[in-house]
Motif scaffolding. Structure first.
Motif, PDB file in Angstrom:
ATOM      1  N   PRO A  98      14.877  63.763  18.517  1.00  0.00           N
ATOM      2  CA  PRO A  98      14.597  62.505  18.762  1.00  0.00           C
ATOM      3  C   PRO A  98      15.620  62.412  20.017  1.00  0.00           C
ATOM      4  O   PRO A  98      16.551  62.846  20.112  1.00  0.00           O
ATOM      5  CB  PRO A  98      15.616  62.083  17.644  1.00  0.00           C
ATOM      6  CG  PRO A  98      16.485  63.428  16.673  1.00  0.00           C
ATOM      7  CD  PRO A  98      15.113  64.807  17.462  1.00  0.00           C
ATOM      8  N   ALA A  99      15.282  61.254  20.513  1.00  0.00           N
ATOM      9  CA  ALA A  99      16.639  60.347  21.421  1.00  0.00           C
ATOM     10  C   ALA A  99      15.874  59.494  21.632  1.00  0.00           C
ATOM     11  O   ALA A  99      14.973  58.470  20.620  1.00  0.00           O
ATOM     12  CB  ALA A  99      15.224  61.045  22.699  1.00  0.00           C
ATOM     13  N   MET A 100      17.057  58.722  21.701  1.00  0.00           N
ATOM     14  CA  MET A 100      17.466  57.022  21.744  1.00  0.00           C
ATOM     15  C   MET A 100      18.198  56.571  23.544  1.00  0.00           C
ATOM     16  O   MET A 100      18.983  56.950  23.696  1.00  0.00           O
ATOM     17  CB  MET A 100      18.673  56.951  20.887  1.00  0.00           C
ATOM     18  CG  MET A 100      18.767  56.673  19.158  1.00  0.00           C
ATOM     19  SD  MET A 100      17.713  58.285  18.361  1.00  0.00           S
ATOM     20  CE  MET A 100      17.390  57.756  16.966  1.00  0.00           C
ATOM     21  N   VAL A 101      16.979  56.480  23.838  1.00  0.00           N
ATOM     22  CA  VAL A 101      17.066  55.768  25.190  1.00  0.00           C
ATOM     23  C   VAL A 101      16.596  54.597  25.202  1.00  0.00           C
ATOM     24  O   VAL A 101      15.870  53.486  25.308  1.00  0.00           O
ATOM     25  CB  VAL A 101      15.833  56.500  26.193  1.00  0.00           C
ATOM     26  CG1 VAL A 101      16.949  55.855  27.853  1.00  0.00           C
ATOM     27  CG2 VAL A 101      16.287  58.350  26.082  1.00  0.00           C
ATOM     28  N   ILE A 102      17.609  53.290  25.834  1.00  0.00           N
ATOM     29  CA  ILE A 102      17.614  52.185  25.567  1.00  0.00           C
ATOM     30  C   ILE A 102      17.908  51.379  26.868  1.00  0.00           C
ATOM     31  O   ILE A 102      17.274  49.908  26.663  1.00  0.00           O
ATOM     32  CB  ILE A 102      19.352  51.519  24.204  1.00  0.00           C
ATOM     33  CG1 ILE A 102      18.800  50.185  23.844  1.00  0.00           C
ATOM     34  CG2 ILE A 102      20.665  51.475  25.392  1.00  0.00           C
ATOM     35  CD1 ILE A 102      17.206  49.951  22.995  1.00  0.00           C
ATOM     36  N   ASP A 103      18.601  51.789  27.788  1.00  0.00           N
ATOM     37  CA  ASP A 103      18.683  50.695  28.881  1.00  0.00           C
ATOM     38  C   ASP A 103      16.688  50.478  29.768  1.00  0.00           C
ATOM     39  O   ASP A 103      15.924  51.588  29.599  1.00  0.00           O
ATOM     40  CB  ASP A 103      19.189  51.427  30.679  1.00  0.00           C
ATOM     41  CG  ASP A 103      19.264  51.200  31.048  1.00  0.00           C
ATOM     42  OD1 ASP A 103      20.129  50.265  31.522  1.00  0.00           O
ATOM     43  OD2 ASP A 103      17.573  51.457  32.394  1.00  0.00           O
ATOM     44  N   ALA A 104      16.813  49.377  30.104  1.00  0.00           N
ATOM     45  CA  ALA A 104      15.310  48.923  30.009  1.00  0.00           C
ATOM     46  C   ALA A 104      15.097  49.650  30.588  1.00  0.00           C
ATOM     47  O   ALA A 104      13.464  50.280  31.447  1.00  0.00           O
ATOM     48  CB  ALA A 104      15.260  47.422  30.741  1.00  0.00           C
ATOM     49  N   ASP A 105      15.271  50.144  32.405  1.00  0.00           N
ATOM     50  CA  ASP A 105      14.202  51.417  32.902  1.00  0.00           C
ATOM     51  C   ASP A 105      14.325  52.686  32.984  1.00  0.00           C
ATOM     52  O   ASP A 105      13.441  53.261  32.679  1.00  0.00           O
ATOM     53  CB  ASP A 105      15.250  51.647  34.478  1.00  0.00           C
ATOM     54  CG  ASP A 105      15.462  50.053  35.169  1.00  0.00           C
ATOM     55  OD1 ASP A 105      14.432  49.188  35.202  1.00  0.00           O
ATOM     56  OD2 ASP A 105      16.322  49.854  35.957  1.00  0.00           O
ATOM     57  N   THR A 156      18.675  42.471  21.006  1.00  0.00           N
ATOM     58  CA  THR A 156      19.656  40.994  21.465  1.00  0.00           C
ATOM     59  C   THR A 156      18.305  40.764  22.129  1.00  0.00           C
ATOM     60  O   THR A 156      17.366  41.439  22.934  1.00  0.00           O
ATOM     61  CB  THR A 156      21.087  41.801  21.964  1.00  0.00           C
ATOM     62  OG1 THR A 156      20.581  43.027  23.110  1.00  0.00           O
ATOM     63  CG2 THR A 156      22.280  42.477  21.123  1.00  0.00           C
ATOM     64  N   ARG A 157      18.807  39.884  23.422  1.00  0.00           N
ATOM     65  CA  ARG A 157      17.952  39.193  24.118  1.00  0.00           C
ATOM     66  C   ARG A 157      17.937  40.501  25.504  1.00  0.00           C
ATOM     67  O   ARG A 157      16.492  40.713  26.358  1.00  0.00           O
ATOM     68  CB  ARG A 157      18.012  38.328  25.022  1.00  0.00           C
ATOM     69  CG  ARG A 157      17.895  37.026  24.416  1.00  0.00           C
ATOM     70  CD  ARG A 157      18.695  35.763  24.376  1.00  0.00           C
ATOM     71  NE  ARG A 157      18.220  34.353  23.810  1.00  0.00           N
ATOM     72  CZ  ARG A 157      18.768  34.190  22.548  1.00  0.00           C
ATOM     73  NH1 ARG A 157      19.451  35.355  22.317  1.00  0.00           N
ATOM     74  NH2 ARG A 157      18.023  33.052  21.954  1.00  0.00           N
ATOM     75  N   GLU A 158      18.902  40.744  25.766  1.00  0.00           N
ATOM     76  CA  GLU A 158      18.808  43.142  26.750  1.00  0.00           C
ATOM     77  C   GLU A 158      18.233  43.391  26.125  1.00  0.00           C
ATOM     78  O   GLU A 158      17.188  43.805  26.783  1.00  0.00           O
ATOM     79  CB  GLU A 158      20.099  42.651  26.391  1.00  0.00           C
ATOM     80  CG  GLU A 158      20.312  43.808  27.791  1.00  0.00           C
ATOM     81  CD  GLU A 158      21.341  43.739  28.267  1.00  0.00           C
ATOM     82  OE1 GLU A 158      21.989  45.105  28.964  1.00  0.00           O
ATOM     83  OE2 GLU A 158      22.671  43.813  27.394  1.00  0.00           O
ATOM     84  N   ARG A 159      18.204  44.180  24.868  1.00  0.00           N
ATOM     85  CA  ARG A 159      17.731  44.593  23.988  1.00  0.00           C
ATOM     86  C   ARG A 159      16.646  43.908  23.971  1.00  0.00           C
ATOM     87  O   ARG A 159      14.967  45.725  23.884  1.00  0.00           O
ATOM     88  CB  ARG A 159      18.071  45.041  22.728  1.00  0.00           C
ATOM     89  CG  ARG A 159      17.956  46.224  22.047  1.00  0.00           C
ATOM     90  CD  ARG A 159      18.203  47.191  20.978  1.00  0.00           C
ATOM     91  NE  ARG A 159      19.591  47.369  21.174  1.00  0.00           N
ATOM     92  CZ  ARG A 159      20.538  47.797  20.752  1.00  0.00           C
ATOM     93  NH1 ARG A 159      20.541  48.018  19.136  1.00  0.00           N
ATOM     94  NH2 ARG A 159      21.448  48.753  21.270  1.00  0.00           N
ATOM     95  N   ARG A 160      15.612  43.405  23.701  1.00  0.00           N
ATOM     96  CA  ARG A 160      14.125  42.755  23.623  1.00  0.00           C
ATOM     97  C   ARG A 160      13.430  42.968  25.511  1.00  0.00           C
ATOM     98  O   ARG A 160      12.374  43.883  25.359  1.00  0.00           O
ATOM     99  CB  ARG A 160      14.261  41.341  23.726  1.00  0.00           C
ATOM    100  CG  ARG A 160      12.761  40.787  23.562  1.00  0.00           C
ATOM    101  CD  ARG A 160      12.631  39.129  23.766  1.00  0.00           C
ATOM    102  NE  ARG A 160      13.959  38.957  24.642  1.00  0.00           N
ATOM    103  CZ  ARG A 160      13.856  37.140  24.975  1.00  0.00           C
ATOM    104  NH1 ARG A 160      13.727  36.817  24.512  1.00  0.00           N
ATOM    105  NH2 ARG A 160      14.647  37.186  26.014  1.00  0.00           N
ATOM    106  N   ASP A 161      14.373  42.652  25.585  1.00  0.00           N
ATOM    107  CA  ASP A 161      13.633  43.378  27.259  1.00  0.00           C
ATOM    108  C   ASP A 161      13.206  44.716  27.489  1.00  0.00           C
ATOM    109  O   ASP A 161      13.126  44.980  27.884  1.00  0.00           O
ATOM    110  CB  ASP A 161      14.183  42.596  28.452  1.00  0.00           C
ATOM    111  CG  ASP A 161      14.635  40.880  28.750  1.00  0.00           C
ATOM    112  OD1 ASP A 161      13.732  40.363  27.709  1.00  0.00           O
ATOM    113  OD2 ASP A 161      15.553  40.486  28.791  1.00  0.00           O
ATOM    114  N   ALA A 162      14.242  45.249  26.851  1.00  0.00           N
ATOM    115  CA  ALA A 162      14.353  47.008  27.010  1.00  0.00           C
ATOM    116  C   ALA A 162      13.174  47.872  26.450  1.00  0.00           C
ATOM    117  O   ALA A 162      12.392  48.527  26.885  1.00  0.00           O
ATOM    118  CB  ALA A 162      15.764  47.513  27.144  1.00  0.00           C
ATOM    119  N   MET A 163      12.961  46.734  24.935  1.00  0.00           N
ATOM    120  CA  MET A 163      11.881  47.277  24.164  1.00  0.00           C
ATOM    121  C   MET A 163      10.511  47.191  24.619  1.00  0.00           C
ATOM    122  O   MET A 163       9.654  47.581  24.800  1.00  0.00           O
ATOM    123  CB  MET A 163      12.053  46.337  22.577  1.00  0.00           C
ATOM    124  CG  MET A 163      13.153  47.125  22.237  1.00  0.00           C
ATOM    125  SD  MET A 163      13.534  46.441  20.579  1.00  0.00           S
ATOM    126  CE  MET A 163      14.550  47.689  19.604  1.00  0.00           C
TER     127      MET A 163
END
Length: 264
Positions: free
Chosen positions: A50-57, A77-84
């Protein structure tokens, strides 16, 4: 369209588990804050990475390298939405299979709109409870947060149509799980009531579904095997557990100890 779900043959479970452990897929989990540790431990117990990488870039870079991507909107969140969104776009470009867990869709507006938007990006699989699948398929309101107000059977027709419309595999989880590609439908029974008393078993299942979607062969069968393996571990853990706390440890141990010759 098949209206009669059929059971998963035992031999498929053993074969899929053996293949899974030999491949040890790298799973990019963009999941909710509540379940990250448990999700990672479940994947590790099954010999995945497993890996949890959340920053958009970084998420966009990593999803192209991973074997599978999970999008779970539980703490969106809106920031997490953009990263997803960035991760999904990169995954699609790299032909990385990705799985959607539409947590509380139908109950909350931001995630509902986002998940419906993501349907156009061809998820390999969608895993949710009956209320979430109904809300996603019918563009309706429903559910009570993460709790389902419906039995899995109530969402089966909607799930089959959702699968056909978006060429995906839909998993409805409940006391009995249904897995459908719109034409074929598998049913998987088992598990334990204690699985509903531990935070994260459903979210962890979505990560396991994402991982099994990366295997070669019949994706519908492979995803159904993921559901059965989790249910089987729940059954075995219940025999050892005294309550929810000890169940967590027993569940992880059961996943670790499952053998390639396991049958359903």
């Amino acid at each position: 369209m098949s209206h009669q779900p059929f059971s998963l043959p035992d031999a498929h479970v053993a074969r899929a588990l053996s293949q899974f452990r030999s491949q040890s897929p790298l799973v990019h989990c963009m999941t909710n804050d509540v379940v990250q540790s448990f999700t990672a431990n479940v994947l590790l117990a099954l010999h995945a990475s497993p890996a949890m990488v959340i920053d958009a870039d970084e998420a966009a870079q990593f999803s192209a390298l991973a074997d599978a991507l999970l999008i779970n909107v539980g703490t969106l969140t809106r920031e997490r939405r953009d990263a997803m969104q960035a991760a999904v776009t990169a995954a699609v470009a790299a032909a990385t299979p990705w799985t959607l867990d539409p947590v509380a869709v139908g109950a909350l507006s931001l995630r509902s709109a986002f998940c419906r938007q993501l349907l156009d990006a061809s998820p390999a699989a969608i895993r949710g409870n009956a209320s979430e699948i109904l809300a996603l398929a019918l563009n309706a309101q429903g559910g009570r947060g993460v709790d389902s107000l419906h039995q899995a059977e109530a969402a089966l027709t909607a799930a089959q149509q959702l699968a056909l419309n978006h060429r995906t595999i839909v998993v409805i989880t409940g006391e009995v799980d249904y897995i459908t590609d719109g034409e074929r439908t598998l049913r998987v029974s088992g598990g334990s009531p204690l699985m509903t008393r531990v935070v994260g078993t459903g979210c962890a299942l979505s990560a396991v579904v994402a991982a099994f979607a990366s295997l070669s062969g019949d994706r519908l069968i492979n995803i159904a095997c993921a559901c059965r393996i989790m249910a089987l571990a729940g059954e075995q853990a219940t025999q050892q557990a005294k309550g929810p706390g000890s169940f967590v440890a027993a569940f992880l141990d059961a996943l670790w100890q499952l053998k390639g010759e396991v049958t359903a």
